[in-house]
Design a protein around this motif. Structure first.
Motif, PDB file in Angstrom:
ATOM      1  N   SER A 181       0.728  -1.232  -0.059  1.00 40.96           N
ATOM      2  CA  SER A 181       0.101  -0.081  -0.022  1.00 40.96           C
ATOM      3  C   SER A 181       1.085   1.483  -0.104  1.00 40.96           C
ATOM      4  CB  SER A 181      -0.852   0.058   1.208  1.00 40.96           C
ATOM      5  OG  SER A 181      -1.794   1.287   1.044  1.00 40.96           O
ATOM      6  N   LYS A 182       1.921   1.246   0.909  1.00 39.77           N
ATOM      7  CA  LYS A 182       2.698   2.600   1.100  1.00 39.77           C
ATOM      8  C   LYS A 182       3.686   2.546  -0.006  1.00 39.77           C
ATOM      9  CE  LYS A 182       2.419   2.386   6.141  1.00 39.77           C
ATOM     10  NZ  LYS A 182       3.339   1.980   7.374  1.00 39.77           N
ATOM     11  N   ASP A 183       4.299   1.473  -0.582  1.00 40.02           N
ATOM     12  CA  ASP A 183       5.369   1.675  -1.367  1.00 40.02           C
ATOM     13  C   ASP A 183       5.029   1.519  -3.095  1.00 40.02           C
ATOM     14  OD1 ASP A 183       7.004   1.765   0.532  1.00 40.02           O
ATOM     15  OD2 ASP A 183       7.737  -0.202   0.805  1.00 40.02           O
ATOM     16  N   ARG A 184       3.851   0.933  -3.230  1.00 39.57           N
ATOM     17  CA  ARG A 184       3.384   0.728  -4.649  1.00 39.57           C
ATOM     18  C   ARG A 184       2.088   1.623  -4.977  1.00 39.57           C
ATOM     19  NH1 ARG A 184       6.591  -3.335  -6.719  1.00 39.57           N
ATOM     20  NH2 ARG A 184       6.090  -2.472  -8.738  1.00 39.57           N
ATOM     21  N   LEU A 185       1.133   1.301  -4.029  1.00 40.59           N
ATOM     22  CA  LEU A 185      -0.213   1.764  -4.511  1.00 40.59           C
ATOM     23  C   LEU A 185      -0.102   3.379  -4.256  1.00 40.59           C
ATOM     24  CD1 LEU A 185      -3.241   1.380  -5.326  1.00 40.59           C
ATOM     25  CD2 LEU A 185      -3.663   0.715  -3.089  1.00 40.59           C
ATOM     26  N   ALA A 186       0.101   3.876  -3.098  1.00 40.08           N
ATOM     27  CA  ALA A 186       0.174   5.053  -2.950  1.00 40.08           C
ATOM     28  C   ALA A 186       0.848   6.173  -3.884  1.00 40.08           C
ATOM     29  CB  ALA A 186       0.688   5.410  -1.604  1.00 40.08           C
ATOM     30  N   PRO A 187       2.175   5.681  -4.441  1.00 34.97           N
ATOM     31  CA  PRO A 187       2.910   6.334  -5.639  1.00 34.97           C
ATOM     32  C   PRO A 187       1.919   6.382  -6.659  1.00 34.97           C
ATOM     33  CG  PRO A 187       4.441   5.116  -4.431  1.00 34.97           C
ATOM     34  CD  PRO A 187       3.118   4.647  -3.697  1.00 34.97           C
ATOM     35  N   MET A 188       1.338   5.200  -7.222  1.00 33.77           N
ATOM     36  CA  MET A 188       0.658   5.329  -8.349  1.00 33.77           C
ATOM     37  C   MET A 188      -0.577   6.170  -8.155  1.00 33.77           C
ATOM     38  SD  MET A 188      -1.724   2.184 -10.162  1.00 33.77           S
ATOM     39  CE  MET A 188      -3.182   2.181  -8.933  1.00 33.77           C
ATOM     40  N   LEU A 189      -1.466   6.322  -7.136  1.00 35.35           N
ATOM     41  CA  LEU A 189      -2.431   7.180  -6.712  1.00 35.35           C
ATOM     42  C   LEU A 189      -2.014   8.585  -6.932  1.00 35.35           C
ATOM     43  CD1 LEU A 189      -4.424   5.356  -4.123  1.00 35.35           C
ATOM     44  CD2 LEU A 189      -5.012   5.339  -6.333  1.00 35.35           C
ATOM     45  N   ARG A 190      -0.905   8.783  -6.372  1.00 36.05           N
ATOM     46  CA  ARG A 190      -0.479  10.277  -6.160  1.00 36.05           C
ATOM     47  C   ARG A 190       0.216  10.852  -7.564  1.00 36.05           C
ATOM     48  NH1 ARG A 190       5.071   9.933  -3.840  1.00 36.05           N
ATOM     49  NH2 ARG A 190       5.538   9.411  -6.112  1.00 36.05           N
ATOM     50  N   ASP A 191       0.866   9.927  -8.488  1.00 35.88           N
ATOM     51  CA  ASP A 191       1.366  10.478  -9.518  1.00 35.88           C
ATOM     52  C   ASP A 191       0.514  10.075 -11.150  1.00 35.88           C
ATOM     53  OD1 ASP A 191       3.704  11.094  -8.194  1.00 35.88           O
ATOM     54  OD2 ASP A 191       4.628   9.242  -8.449  1.00 35.88           O
ATOM     55  N   THR A 192      -0.889   9.391 -10.963  1.00 34.57           N
ATOM     56  CA  THR A 192      -1.301   9.301 -12.073  1.00 34.57           C
ATOM     57  C   THR A 192      -2.402  10.325 -12.007  1.00 34.57           C
ATOM     58  OG1 THR A 192      -0.886   6.852 -12.135  1.00 34.57           O
ATOM     59  CG2 THR A 192      -2.868   7.445 -13.268  1.00 34.57           C
ATOM     60  N   PRO A 193      -2.541  11.358 -13.054  1.00 31.28           N
ATOM     61  CA  PRO A 193      -3.426  12.370 -12.829  1.00 31.28           C
ATOM     62  C   PRO A 193      -4.934  12.136 -13.022  1.00 31.28           C
ATOM     63  CG  PRO A 193      -1.527  12.839 -14.376  1.00 31.28           C
ATOM     64  CD  PRO A 193      -1.272  11.554 -14.092  1.00 31.28           C
ATOM     65  N   ARG A 194      -5.191  11.073 -13.738  1.00 35.95           N
ATOM     66  CA  ARG A 194      -6.544  10.423 -13.763  1.00 35.95           C
ATOM     67  C   ARG A 194      -7.176   9.912 -12.489  1.00 35.95           C
ATOM     68  NH1 ARG A 194      -9.880  10.815 -18.102  1.00 35.95           N
ATOM     69  NH2 ARG A 194     -11.512   9.237 -17.809  1.00 35.95           N
ATOM     70  N   LEU A 195      -6.234   9.554 -11.540  1.00 34.60           N
ATOM     71  CA  LEU A 195      -6.684   9.176 -10.243  1.00 34.60           C
ATOM     72  C   LEU A 195      -6.594  10.014  -9.097  1.00 34.60           C
ATOM     73  CD1 LEU A 195      -4.760   5.475 -10.255  1.00 34.60           C
ATOM     74  CD2 LEU A 195      -7.125   6.061 -11.108  1.00 34.60           C
ATOM     75  N   LYS A 196      -5.885  10.998  -9.371  1.00 30.92           N
ATOM     76  CA  LYS A 196      -5.752  12.126  -8.336  1.00 30.92           C
ATOM     77  C   LYS A 196      -7.370  12.674  -8.016  1.00 30.92           C
ATOM     78  CE  LYS A 196      -1.490  14.249  -8.562  1.00 30.92           C
ATOM     79  NZ  LYS A 196      -0.502  15.713  -8.706  1.00 30.92           N
ATOM     80  N   GLY A 197      -7.426  12.613  -6.631  1.00 33.42           N
ATOM     81  CA  GLY A 197      -8.779  13.056  -6.115  1.00 33.42           C
ATOM     82  C   GLY A 197      -9.933  12.142  -6.120  1.00 33.42           C
ATOM     83  N   LYS A 198      -9.532  11.045  -6.730  1.00 36.53           N
ATOM     84  CA  LYS A 198     -10.678   9.876  -6.584  1.00 36.53           C
ATOM     85  C   LYS A 198     -10.496   9.086  -5.426  1.00 36.53           C
ATOM     86  CE  LYS A 198     -11.691   9.470 -11.496  1.00 36.53           C
ATOM     87  NZ  LYS A 198     -12.330   8.623 -12.304  1.00 36.53           N
ATOM     88  N   VAL A 199      -9.348   9.141  -4.794  1.00 33.06           N
ATOM     89  CA  VAL A 199      -9.075   8.769  -3.347  1.00 33.06           C
ATOM     90  C   VAL A 199      -8.436   9.731  -2.437  1.00 33.06           C
ATOM     91  CG1 VAL A 199      -7.959   6.849  -2.168  1.00 33.06           C
ATOM     92  CG2 VAL A 199      -8.677   6.312  -4.404  1.00 33.06           C
ATOM     93  N   ARG A 200      -9.064   9.982  -1.216  1.00 36.36           N
ATOM     94  CA  ARG A 200      -8.604  11.041  -0.334  1.00 36.36           C
ATOM     95  C   ARG A 200      -7.107  10.678   0.119  1.00 36.36           C
ATOM     96  NH1 ARG A 200     -13.868  12.903   3.216  1.00 36.36           N
ATOM     97  NH2 ARG A 200     -15.468  13.099   1.454  1.00 36.36           N
ATOM     98  N   ASP A 201      -6.549  11.777   0.417  1.00 35.99           N
ATOM     99  CA  ASP A 201      -5.150  11.498   1.210  1.00 35.99           C
ATOM    100  C   ASP A 201      -5.293  10.971   2.438  1.00 35.99           C
ATOM    101  OD1 ASP A 201      -2.634  12.080   2.297  1.00 35.99           O
ATOM    102  OD2 ASP A 201      -2.272  14.116   1.207  1.00 35.99           O
ATOM    103  N   PRO A 202      -4.557   9.979   2.684  1.00 35.47           N
ATOM    104  CA  PRO A 202      -4.788   9.318   3.902  1.00 35.47           C
ATOM    105  C   PRO A 202      -4.154  10.098   5.000  1.00 35.47           C
ATOM    106  CG  PRO A 202      -2.866   8.305   2.630  1.00 35.47           C
ATOM    107  CD  PRO A 202      -3.443   9.241   1.747  1.00 35.47           C
ATOM    108  N   ARG A 203      -3.454  11.266   4.790  1.00 36.54           N
ATOM    109  CA  ARG A 203      -3.071  12.318   6.161  1.00 36.54           C
ATOM    110  C   ARG A 203      -4.324  12.954   6.286  1.00 36.54           C
ATOM    111  NH1 ARG A 203       2.179  14.685   2.925  1.00 36.54           N
ATOM    112  NH2 ARG A 203       0.430  14.646   1.204  1.00 36.54           N
TER     113      ARG A 203
END
Length: 609
Positions: free
Chosen positions: A110-132
């Motif tokens: 989750s931290k090393d693979r999924l989170a970077p993809m959600l952060r760096d793929t524009p199409r997915l930005k905003g679809k999953v809230r920031d865990p912070r």
């Protein structure tokens, strides 16, 4: 009217349904690779790994429910799962369960693979809230988005498999899954039950294989249509599956590695590989099967060269356990055990001309393993060199009741022995382990108390598959004696593999050991048995006495506790006058400090002597 056209065009664009993309097309259009998780950051390109295209396209096939990916390392299996996750979040919101071998691996994924993809793929930005954001709908292991959610769990957690219906089940490295999730049964079957309410469910299994007959992924692949990736020869254009037997190189020159065409025999250089991959195609070997399965090895990987694979192979040939790793992770094939039993007579013929009075010059470190019996202690002294090459040095039986002090005094005197190499070098026993699992647990603890400085430790064996040979110690009893847990199955597999391998000869025997020793050393064999409804390889004792094998295991555990730097010892050499200093394992020092923080008074009394 003309002024309204732009308005209608804007409204039309807003309400227009998304394009009907496959997972591969979505990845090529939208997926971004992150710098911390990929050597080639930036836009995803399926053409870089063309054999992945059909795997991702099959995910969108409504007629396919289960997909198996039997694979080696370095072929992008995890990236395929991430692409599928991104696709289902963006294009076809669904409930997803991602199953990893352990909870720790689930958190790392989750931290090393999924989170970077959600952060760096524009199409997915905003679809999953920031865990912070401290939102309960987005934690490390559970993320919610419009139309669905993804839950990431460890296969060893029954509670993580017990709730929430899911449509998409992604199981990564299934051969590393435990036999049972707690006491609930097979974790894959438990997870499958959560998909039963969905007519359009998808189950994806990926893994490198392990041992033939026990491999989950191999069994699933055998039940599928068994697709292999075939590529054309640049010379004759005949299609073929790349196999290790086709890789050739000049003796002792791995840099000359190339591929030989199985049809015309032409030598194909590495520079032609990508061209061959782009023209490749998957071919089903069992087309009647309903399930879909893919198999591929590192021979196809654009991230690994044939030269590197040959170098790895030549290194792996030095020890059987490394060779198994190469077969599993580089070739993506299961390891097939050859000959479960070893004949004692054959080992006797391998005895060499040395004894405990003049040990071989190759020995750099000496350990001892002690077994407790009702009327004696049995001690095996062993020498070690690089790659854990072993020499049996001496076998001693100390007669007497271990409940009496005299037996332990005699053992204590014996463990102070200094052994002399044939070149005159002096070596003490650097580490000793004593089995505490018999009828004399308290006596073993009492003897090992205050002997940490001499590296004399109590041990207890555990017959758990894949357990490390030595785990970190616990501190037991009122005196807080250090107790190491042993993975005896793993240790026996290590010894068994080396005894079978006559080519490398990594275990040496002196001419002073008798036939009884070899009968005890080969007193157990591995058999296939059902444990909790699952087939497992277990060790079965074939004769009453097996102390030679047990003490060998304990001596092996001692060298793993010690973990000496053989390279430094070899460079330094062995002094003919003074005893060499063996550096303690760093984790042992940390354990000592932890004990001090927990009980400083006990630390002083137990470690000062």
């Amino acid at each position: 009217m003309q002024q309204l056209n732009p308005i209608w065009q804007t409204i039309s664009n807003i309400w227009k349904p998304p394009p009907n993309l496959s997972v591969a097309e979505w990845s090529d259009n939208h997926r971004k690779l992150s710098s911390e998780s990929s050597a080639e950051a930036g836009q995803w390109r399926t053409d870089r790994v063309p054999f992945q295209r059909e795997i991702m396209e099959v995910i969108n096939d409504p007629n396919v429910e289960e997909i198996t990916f039997l694979k080696s390392a370095q072929v992008g299996a995890t990236e395929i799962l991430l692409n599928a996750i991104g696709y289902y979040i963006d294009q076809e919101p669904s409930t997803i369960l991602c199953l990893q071998p352990t909870l720790t691996m689930a958190q790392a994924f989750s931290k090393d693979r999924l989170a970077p993809m959600l952060r760096d793929t524009p199409r997915l930005k905003g679809k999953v809230r920031d865990p912070r954001s401290r939102d309960a709908e987005n934690t490390t292991l559970h993320k919610k988005y419009a139309g669905g959610h993804i839950t990431i769990v460890g296969a060893n957690s029954a509670s993580g498999l017990a709730s929430r219906p899911i449509r998409i089940l992604l199981c990564d490295e299934v051969d590393r899954f435990p036999v049972s999730a707690g006491t609930e049964g097979d974790p894959i079957n438990l997870a499958r039950k959560r998909t039963t309410t969905f007519w359009n469910r998808k189950v994806i299994l990926t893994s490198t294989p392990t041992i033939k007959g026990l491999s989950r992924i191999e069994k699933a692949y055998d039940e599928s249509d068994k697709r292999v990736y075939k590529v054309p020869c640049p010379e004759c254009n005949q299609y073929q599956q790349l196999k290790w037997q086709q890789i050739t190189w000049l003796e002792n020159k791995p840099e000359t590695a190339s591929l030989s065409c199985e049809h015309c025999g032409v030598i194909i250089p590495e520079s032609k590989k990508q061209q061959m991959l782009l023209k490749g195609k998957w071919e089903a070997q069992n087309p009647e099967a309903r399930k879909v399965g893919f198999h591929i090895s590192e021979l196809y990987s654009p991230f690994r060269t044939w030269v590197e694979l040959v170098q790895d192979f030549l290194e792996a040939k030095k020890s059987p356990e490394l060779l198994q790793t190469f077969i599993n992770t580089s070739l993506g094939e299961s390891w097939e055990e050859q000959g479960e039993e070893i004949e004692a007579e054959g080992l006797m013929q391998r005895c060499e001309q040395y004894n405990h009075e003049a040990i071989p010059d190759e020995v750099l470190v000496i350990t001892a393993g002690v077994d407790t019996q009702n009327d004696r202690l049995e001690v095996q002294v062993m020498g070690w060199a690089d790659n854990y090459e072993a020499w049996v040095i001496e076998y001693r039986i100390i007669w007497g009741n271990p409940a009496t002090r005299e037996v332990w005094q005699e053992l204590d005197q014996f463990l102070t022995e200094i052994y002399t190499r044939q070149d005159g070098g002096k070596l003490p026993i650097a580490c000793t382990t004593i089995d505490s699992g018999g009828n004399f647990t308290d006596q073993v603890y009492a003897y090992c108390y205050r002997k940490n400085k001499r590296r004399i430790f109590a041990i207890k064996g555990a017959s758990t598959p894949n357990k490390p040979i030595v785990s970190r110690p616990t501190f037991v009893g009122k005196r807080k004696t250090a107790l190491y847990s042993l993975g005896v199955d793993t240790a026996k597999e290590f010894i068994h593999a080396r005894l079978k391998d006559e080519d490398t000869n990594l275990i040496h025997f002196p001419n002073t050991v008798d036939e009884e020793y070899f009968k005890q050393l080969t007193a157990e064999k591995r058999i296939s048995s059902f444990v909790r409804g699952k087939r497992r390889l277990v060790w079965k004792q074939t004769r009453k006495r097996n102390e030679a094998l047990d003490t060998f295991v304990y001596g092996l555990a001692a060298i793993h506790i010690l973990q000496p730097n053989f390279d430094k010892l070899l460079q330094k050499g062995v002094d003919t006058e003074k005893e060499p200093k063996i550096q303690e394992k760093p984790s042992l020092i940390r354990d000592r400090r932890r004990l001090y923080r927990r009980n400083p008074r006990n630390f002083v009394t137990s470690w000062k002597d």
